[in-house]
Scaffold this motif. Structure first.
Motif, PDB file in Angstrom:
ATOM      1  N   ILE A 120       0.856  -1.189   0.000  1.00 21.61           N
ATOM      2  CA  ILE A 120       0.000   0.000   0.000  1.00 21.61           C
ATOM      3  C   ILE A 120       0.890   1.237   0.000  1.00 21.61           C
ATOM      4  CG2 ILE A 120      -1.890   1.200   1.174  1.00 21.61           C
ATOM      5  CD1 ILE A 120      -2.854  -1.596   0.914  1.00 21.61           C
ATOM      6  N   PHE A 121       0.688   2.106  -0.950  1.00 20.34           N
ATOM      7  CA  PHE A 121       1.386   3.401  -0.924  1.00 20.34           C
ATOM      8  C   PHE A 121       0.377   4.448  -0.484  1.00 20.34           C
ATOM      9  CE2 PHE A 121       4.538   2.588  -4.712  1.00 20.34           C
ATOM     10  CZ  PHE A 121       5.166   1.601  -3.978  1.00 20.34           C
ATOM     11  N   VAL A 122       0.771   5.291   0.444  1.00 21.33           N
ATOM     12  CA  VAL A 122      -0.085   6.424   0.805  1.00 21.33           C
ATOM     13  C   VAL A 122       0.681   7.698   0.503  1.00 21.33           C
ATOM     14  CG1 VAL A 122      -1.473   7.523   2.592  1.00 21.33           C
ATOM     15  CG2 VAL A 122      -1.107   5.062   2.671  1.00 21.33           C
ATOM     16  N   GLU A 123       0.185   8.422  -0.470  1.00 20.02           N
ATOM     17  CA  GLU A 123       0.872   9.628  -0.911  1.00 20.02           C
ATOM     18  C   GLU A 123       0.313  10.843  -0.174  1.00 20.02           C
ATOM     19  OE1 GLU A 123      -0.047  10.547  -4.985  1.00 20.02           O
ATOM     20  OE2 GLU A 123       0.833  12.537  -4.820  1.00 20.02           O
ATOM     21  N   THR A 124       1.189  11.764   0.183  1.00 16.15           N
ATOM     22  CA  THR A 124       0.673  13.003   0.752  1.00 16.15           C
ATOM     23  C   THR A 124       1.550  14.182   0.354  1.00 16.15           C
ATOM     24  OG1 THR A 124      -0.162  14.063   2.725  1.00 16.15           O
ATOM     25  CG2 THR A 124       1.877  12.884   2.979  1.00 16.15           C
ATOM     26  N   VAL A 125       0.918  15.330   0.238  1.00 14.33           N
ATOM     27  CA  VAL A 125       1.662  16.527  -0.118  1.00 14.33           C
ATOM     28  C   VAL A 125       2.413  16.985   1.118  1.00 14.33           C
ATOM     29  CG1 VAL A 125       1.473  18.889  -0.936  1.00 14.33           C
ATOM     30  CG2 VAL A 125      -0.095  17.170  -1.762  1.00 14.33           C
ATOM     31  N   GLY A 126       3.714  17.133   0.978  1.00 10.25           N
ATOM     32  CA  GLY A 126       4.518  17.432   2.161  1.00 10.25           C
ATOM     33  C   GLY A 126       4.564  18.883   2.510  1.00 10.25           C
ATOM     34  N   VAL A 127       3.456  19.416   2.932  1.00  6.71           N
ATOM     35  CA  VAL A 127       3.483  20.831   3.261  1.00  6.71           C
ATOM     36  C   VAL A 127       2.952  21.127   4.648  1.00  6.71           C
ATOM     37  CG1 VAL A 127       3.463  21.799   0.947  1.00  6.71           C
ATOM     38  CG2 VAL A 127       1.313  21.114   1.997  1.00  6.71           C
ATOM     39  N   GLY A 128       2.836  20.118   5.475  1.00  7.07           N
ATOM     40  CA  GLY A 128       2.342  20.458   6.806  1.00  7.07           C
ATOM     41  C   GLY A 128       2.007  19.240   7.620  1.00  7.07           C
ATOM     42  N   GLN A 129       0.806  19.266   8.185  1.00  4.00           N
ATOM     43  CA  GLN A 129       0.477  18.236   9.159  1.00  4.00           C
ATOM     44  C   GLN A 129       0.089  16.905   8.546  1.00  4.00           C
ATOM     45  OE1 GLN A 129      -2.526  20.412  11.352  1.00  4.00           O
ATOM     46  NE2 GLN A 129      -1.131  20.371  13.107  1.00  4.00           N
ATOM     47  N   SER A 130      -0.119  16.885   7.233  1.00  2.00           N
ATOM     48  CA  SER A 130      -0.573  15.624   6.662  1.00  2.00           C
ATOM     49  C   SER A 130       0.479  14.524   6.830  1.00  2.00           C
ATOM     50  CB  SER A 130      -0.975  15.783   5.205  1.00  2.00           C
ATOM     51  OG  SER A 130       0.001  16.493   4.510  1.00  2.00           O
ATOM     52  N   GLU A 131       1.749  14.928   7.026  1.00  2.00           N
ATOM     53  CA  GLU A 131       2.772  13.902   7.272  1.00  2.00           C
ATOM     54  C   GLU A 131       2.491  13.143   8.556  1.00  2.00           C
ATOM     55  OE1 GLU A 131       3.566  16.942   6.645  1.00  2.00           O
ATOM     56  OE2 GLU A 131       4.729  16.912   4.797  1.00  2.00           O
ATOM     57  N   THR A 132       2.068  13.872   9.573  1.00  7.12           N
ATOM     58  CA  THR A 132       1.783  13.208  10.849  1.00  7.12           C
ATOM     59  C   THR A 132       0.677  12.184  10.641  1.00  7.12           C
ATOM     60  OG1 THR A 132       2.137  15.383  11.760  1.00  7.12           O
ATOM     61  CG2 THR A 132       1.416  13.689  13.287  1.00  7.12           C
ATOM     62  N   ALA A 133      -0.322  12.580   9.873  1.00  9.31           N
ATOM     63  CA  ALA A 133      -1.438  11.665   9.621  1.00  9.31           C
ATOM     64  C   ALA A 133      -0.953  10.437   8.870  1.00  9.31           C
ATOM     65  CB  ALA A 133      -2.530  12.378   8.834  1.00  9.31           C
ATOM     66  N   VAL A 134      -0.121  10.643   7.871  1.00  8.13           N
ATOM     67  CA  VAL A 134       0.335   9.514   7.069  1.00  8.13           C
ATOM     68  C   VAL A 134       1.282   8.638   7.897  1.00  8.13           C
ATOM     69  CG1 VAL A 134       2.472   9.964   5.770  1.00  8.13           C
ATOM     70  CG2 VAL A 134       0.503   9.191   4.586  1.00  8.13           C
TER      71      VAL A 134
END
Ligand code: GDP
Length: 363
Positions: free
Chosen positions: A185-199
């Protein structure tokens, strides 16, 4: 006798009838579009998913993403029944600022990991996204080769909402994909803030894509994000940019040495590669698999998954309490008034909050 001007031939504004035009829309397509698909029962969803039926899986994901309470009720039951079939995958988070080359890289990473068989699901968390369902096509063209691969399932981010809400839906979609036999499973996220914590809270390995070339790479990236990364990969290490990428890699390695040891005991690695020219993709994935091996042996793989399970329990509680509070009619009726009282200095923020919470509890 009739005046000749009344004759049809004489009229200046006579319009030729023309030829019959073919329909511009395929009538079959039109018919299908409006024909409602028969509803599936929970058992039918689960059965279809477990058998790896992609159409059923897609419909189940749509239910997960739906805001309608009746859809949510079915979705939750389907997820619960899929849980025993889930968990058997390697989940990789892939983050990077827009333009870092996420889609290009995922396209080549995907082909690479599918060489050895298995199935890959590519999901995303992008709470700022204005993309709607119509953009599935857009996402597919972003990953040209992967989108036509029979073993790949690509699903764009649930549409805009709170980060917590969007992330939760992606987390639930992972369960469905795993039950459908997707072992990567790949989960992509835009690295501009808090979404990294979620991922980070839903993957086994967090891969951070970086670019070289600005000379102050380390300044633009938040320390917290670097601390989360299990691997930092510098993309576009091709042509004239190759040397700069190596230099950036050295800077990152030096910086990482100053960080405290990670909980897993793994020393995050820094590599350079080119997603576009398919250079050193194997090295990137050798690193990922080495990590997975390492943490499976030392037990951290399960520790991290357990921590994540705990995190999502509390997240769900928080989200549901918050929604319950703000959606309550009593609270909505009073919220504005209390806000005014705070702004007028009649109440302190804390007293106002207390009063509203007491009101909510009294219901
Ligand atoms: P995303 O916004 O992070 O998904 O980035 P994209 O994958 O859309 O890539 C942004 C731009 O960088 C596109 O024009 C790509 O062609 C280009 N690009 C991506 N990877 C590479 C690479 O490895 N080398 C070079 N030279 N260009 C790349």
């Amino acid at each position: 006798m009739e005046h000749p001007e009344n004759s049809d031939e004489y009229k200046g504004l006579a319009v030729n009838k023309g030829v019959e035009q073919p329909s511009t829309v395929n009538p079959y397509f039109k018919g299908r579009q409006f024909k409602r698909q028969p509803k599936l029962s929970v058992a039918e969803y689960v059965d279809g998913i477990v058998k790896g039926n992609v159409a059923v899986l897609s419909r189940a994901v749509t239910l997960v993403e739906s805001l309608l309470p009746e859809d949510q009720a079915i979705a939750q039951e389907v997820i619960e029944k899929c849980l025993p079939y889930s968990g058997n995958s390697v989940r990789i988070g892939i983050s990077g600022v827009p333009g870092a080359g996420k889609s290009t890289s995922i396209d080549s990473f995907g082909l690479h990991v599918l060489k050895d068989g298995g199935k890959l699901a590519v999901l995303a968390i992008d709470p700022s996204s204005e993309r709607t369902k119509g953009s599935i096509l857009g996402d597919k063209t972003r990953m040209e080769r992967l989108s036509v691969h029979p073993s790949a399932f690509i699903r764009p981010s649930p549409s805009a909402g709170s980060l917590g809400g969007v992330a939760r839906k992606t987390r639930e979609t992972i369960v469905l994909c795993e039950a459908a036999g997707y072992d990567k499973i790949f989960v992509e996220t835009v690295g501009v803030g808090q979404s990294e914590t979620a991922v980070h809270s839903m993957v086994d390995f967090f891969l951070l894509i970086q670019l070289a070339g600005t000379g102050d790479e380390l300044q633009g990236i938040k320390r917290g994000i670097m601390e989360m990364a299990d691997g930092i990969i510098i993309n576009k290490a091709d042509g004239d940019n190759a040397d700069k990428a190596e230099l950036a890699a050295r800077q990152f390695r030096n910086a990482l040495h100053l960080f405290p040891a990670t909980e897993s005991g793994w020393m995050p690695q820094v590599l350079t590669y080119s997603g576009f020219y398919d250079l050193r993709i194997k090295e990137v994935w050798d690193m990922v698999w080495a990590y997975i091996d390492f943490v499976k042996k030392n037990g951290y793989f399960d520790v991290r998954r357990n921590e994540q399970a705990k995190y999502w329990m509390y997240e769900s509680i928080n989200e549901s309490l918050k929604n319950g509070f703000y959606n309550s009619p009593v609270i909505s009726a009073m919220l504005e008034q209390k806000e005014k009282q705070v702004l007028n200095g009649e109440l302190t923020s804390f007293v106002a909050a207390r009063q509203l919470l007491d009101l909510y509890k009294l219901q």
